[in-house]
Motif scaffolding. Structure first.
Motif, mmCIF file in Angstrom:
data_model
loop_
_atom_site.group_PDB
_atom_site.id
_atom_site.type_symbol
_atom_site.label_atom_id
_atom_site.label_comp_id
_atom_site.label_asym_id
_atom_site.label_seq_id
_atom_site.Cartn_x
_atom_site.Cartn_y
_atom_site.Cartn_z
ATOM 1 N N PRO A 219 9.478 -10.713 8.895
ATOM 2 C CA PRO A 219 9.080 -10.641 7.486
ATOM 3 C C PRO A 219 7.771 -9.867 7.361
ATOM 4 N N ALA A 220 7.650 -9.021 6.353
ATOM 5 C CA ALA A 220 6.475 -8.155 6.263
ATOM 6 C C ALA A 220 6.161 -7.825 4.816
ATOM 7 N N LEU A 221 4.894 -7.504 4.550
ATOM 8 C CA LEU A 221 4.446 -7.123 3.216
ATOM 9 C C LEU A 221 3.671 -5.806 3.276
ATOM 10 N N PRO A 222 3.713 -5.030 2.165
ATOM 11 C CA PRO A 222 2.859 -3.836 2.096
ATOM 12 C C PRO A 222 1.380 -4.264 2.126
ATOM 13 N N LEU A 223 0.503 -3.326 2.458
ATOM 14 C CA LEU A 223 -0.931 -3.640 2.546
ATOM 15 C C LEU A 223 -1.640 -3.337 1.231
ATOM 16 N N ALA A 224 -2.608 -4.182 0.894
ATOM 17 C CA ALA A 224 -3.465 -3.898 -0.260
ATOM 18 C C ALA A 224 -4.622 -2.992 0.168
ATOM 19 N N PRO B 158 -17.322 4.582 14.601
ATOM 20 C CA PRO B 158 -16.756 5.835 14.081
ATOM 21 C C PRO B 158 -15.246 5.724 13.812
ATOM 22 N N VAL B 159 -14.824 6.330 12.700
ATOM 23 C CA VAL B 159 -13.399 6.332 12.340
ATOM 24 C C VAL B 159 -12.678 7.411 13.137
ATOM 25 N N VAL B 160 -11.505 7.050 13.661
ATOM 26 C CA VAL B 160 -10.694 7.985 14.433
ATOM 27 C C VAL B 160 -9.556 8.541 13.573
ATOM 28 N N ALA B 161 -8.985 7.684 12.712
ATOM 29 C CA ALA B 161 -7.847 8.119 11.895
ATOM 30 C C ALA B 161 -7.628 7.159 10.734
ATOM 31 N N THR B 162 -6.921 7.653 9.701
ATOM 32 C CA THR B 162 -6.525 6.809 8.571
ATOM 33 C C THR B 162 -5.015 6.900 8.403
ATOM 34 N N PRO B 163 -4.265 5.913 8.936
ATOM 35 C CA PRO B 163 -2.806 5.961 8.777
ATOM 36 C C PRO B 163 -2.427 5.907 7.286
ATOM 37 N N VAL B 164 -1.318 6.552 6.929
ATOM 38 C CA VAL B 164 -0.874 6.556 5.525
ATOM 39 C C VAL B 164 -0.477 5.129 5.130
ATOM 40 N N ARG B 165 -1.172 4.574 4.148
ATOM 41 C CA ARG B 165 -0.974 3.155 3.812
ATOM 42 C C ARG B 165 0.470 2.835 3.431
ATOM 43 N N ALA B 166 1.114 3.765 2.730
ATOM 44 C CA ALA B 166 2.478 3.487 2.261
ATOM 45 C C ALA B 166 3.459 3.281 3.419
ATOM 46 N N ARG B 167 3.073 3.726 4.618
ATOM 47 C CA ARG B 167 3.965 3.548 5.781
ATOM 48 C C ARG B 167 3.617 2.319 6.608
ATOM 49 N N LEU B 168 2.598 1.569 6.182
ATOM 50 C CA LEU B 168 2.154 0.399 6.963
ATOM 51 C C LEU B 168 2.654 -0.897 6.331
ATOM 52 N N ARG B 169 2.891 -1.896 7.155
ATOM 53 C CA ARG B 169 3.261 -3.243 6.686
ATOM 54 C C ARG B 169 2.483 -4.272 7.490
ATOM 55 N N LEU C 266 13.905 -4.891 12.711
ATOM 56 C CA LEU C 266 14.091 -4.731 11.260
ATOM 57 C C LEU C 266 13.063 -5.554 10.500
ATOM 58 N N LEU C 267 12.527 -5.000 9.406
ATOM 59 C CA LEU C 267 11.646 -5.776 8.544
ATOM 60 C C LEU C 267 12.406 -6.240 7.302
ATOM 61 N N VAL C 268 12.159 -7.484 6.896
ATOM 62 C CA VAL C 268 12.664 -7.985 5.610
ATOM 63 C C VAL C 268 11.434 -8.388 4.787
ATOM 64 N N PRO C 269 11.580 -8.530 3.456
ATOM 65 C CA PRO C 269 10.395 -8.857 2.657
ATOM 66 C C PRO C 269 9.771 -10.185 3.087
ATOM 67 N N GLY C 270 8.453 -10.168 3.289
ATOM 68 C CA GLY C 270 7.713 -11.393 3.577
ATOM 69 C C GLY C 270 7.316 -12.075 2.274
ATOM 70 N N HIS C 271 6.371 -13.010 2.362
ATOM 71 C CA HIS C 271 5.949 -13.743 1.170
ATOM 72 C C HIS C 271 4.440 -13.952 1.217
ATOM 73 N N GLU C 272 3.798 -13.860 0.053
ATOM 74 C CA GLU C 272 2.330 -13.988 0.058
ATOM 75 C C GLU C 272 1.887 -15.379 0.516
ATOM 76 N N GLU C 273 2.769 -16.385 0.394
ATOM 77 C CA GLU C 273 2.377 -17.730 0.823
ATOM 78 C C GLU C 273 2.568 -17.944 2.329
ATOM 79 N N ALA C 274 3.073 -16.930 3.007
ATOM 80 C CA ALA C 274 3.248 -17.019 4.468
ATOM 81 C C ALA C 274 2.013 -16.499 5.205
ATOM 82 N N PHE C 275 0.872 -16.435 4.528
ATOM 83 C CA PHE C 275 -0.348 -15.907 5.162
ATOM 84 C C PHE C 275 -0.792 -16.793 6.322
#
Ligand code: C5P
Length: 250
Positions: A145-150, A167-178, A217-226
């Motif tokens: 289970p996974a959620l997009p990042l804020a 020092p920052v090395v890279a900034t991954p594209v947020r829309a591709r992260l979970r 495979l990822l399925v939608p997670g839930h905010e209460e599963a923190f």
């Protein structure tokens, strides 16, 4: 279906392994994290109930702190748990990985699907648990289970000392992260092979399956599963419980 899929039959028996052997130092001093109270009930009992809430789960294996099995056993005896579910307690190890492996070693043979669920995620809703099991039953070797990042995430060159600039090395594209949660669900044979094969340090079980070259495979997670990690998470968890009590007399 891809050739790395598994063939768990629709009626496959499902067990949940709950690693609860961590000390939880980031929460501050006190009892081991899994034994801290939430709404007057130990976090571990909430996590056990969350797994047993799924009608598909017929066994819950709790991995206790290495010297804490008797305490965890009496804790389970002292709280109401569903009759249709069996419970086992085994002592854990030095690392989370070792604790999960010890839980897997204790599984009876007739379970084909295994969930691994952090005791530190006490409030995961049953619908999330069922969605994970359903996707494993449908043929996926590993389901998370996974959620997009804020937040935007930066990769850094870690400083040796906490608090030092990095020092920052890279900034991954947020829309591709979970952000991934638990329970993570597995075809049992795949998870056992992953634990026998992968020796690198990992922070979740699914990444071990990835290292075998299998699809996760990822399925939608839930905010209460923190994950309850820091003191503020305890405040949030108490608020979620209070809202549930108000909404449905939980
Ligand atoms: O430390 P972290 O929050 O990642 O731990 C995740 C889960 O793994 C917790 O439920 C913790 O109790 C468990 N754990 C374990 N054995 C260890 C370390 C952590 O069962 N040696």
């Amino acid at each position: 279906m891809s050739d790395d899929s598994c063939t768990s039959p629709a009626g496959a028996r499902t067990a949940a392994v709950i690693p609860a052997a961590g000390r939880g130092v980031r929460l501050g001093p006190g009892a081991p994290k899994a034994l801290r109270a939430l709404g007057g009930t130990p976090m571990l009992i909430h996590a056990v109930r969350a797994m047993a809430a799924s009608r598909a789960v017929s066994l819950v294996v709790v991995v206790a702190p290495p010297d804490g099995s008797p305490e965890v056993k009496s804790l389970l005896d002292a709280h109401a748990l569903p009759d249709r579910t069996d419970f086992l307690v085994v002592p854990g190890g030095e690392s989370r990985q070792e604790s999960v492996k010890l839980g897997l070693d204790a599984l009876p043979p007739d379970y084909d699907i295994v969930l691994v669920h952090d005791a530190a995620r006490p409030l995961v809703p049953v619908d999330t648990v069922d969605a994970v099991i359903e996707a494993v039953r449908a043929g996926a070797p590993a389901v998370v289970p996974a959620l997009p990042l804020a937040d935007t995430v930066k990769e850094v060159e870690p400083a040796g000392t906490p608090g030092e600039p990095e020092p920052v090395v890279a900034t991954p594209v947020r829309a591709r992260l979970r952000a991934v949660q638990t329970p993570q669900g597995f075809d049992r044979a795949t998870l056992i092979r992953a634990h026998e094969t992968v020796t690198e340090d990992v922070t979740d079980d699914a990444s071990m399956v990835e290292k075998l070259g299998k699809t996760v495979l990822l399925v939608p997670g839930h905010e209460e599963a923190f994950k309850v990690t820091r003191p503020l998470d305890l405040v949030l968890a108490e608020a979620v419980l209070a809202r549930r009590r108000l909404n449905d007399g939980f």
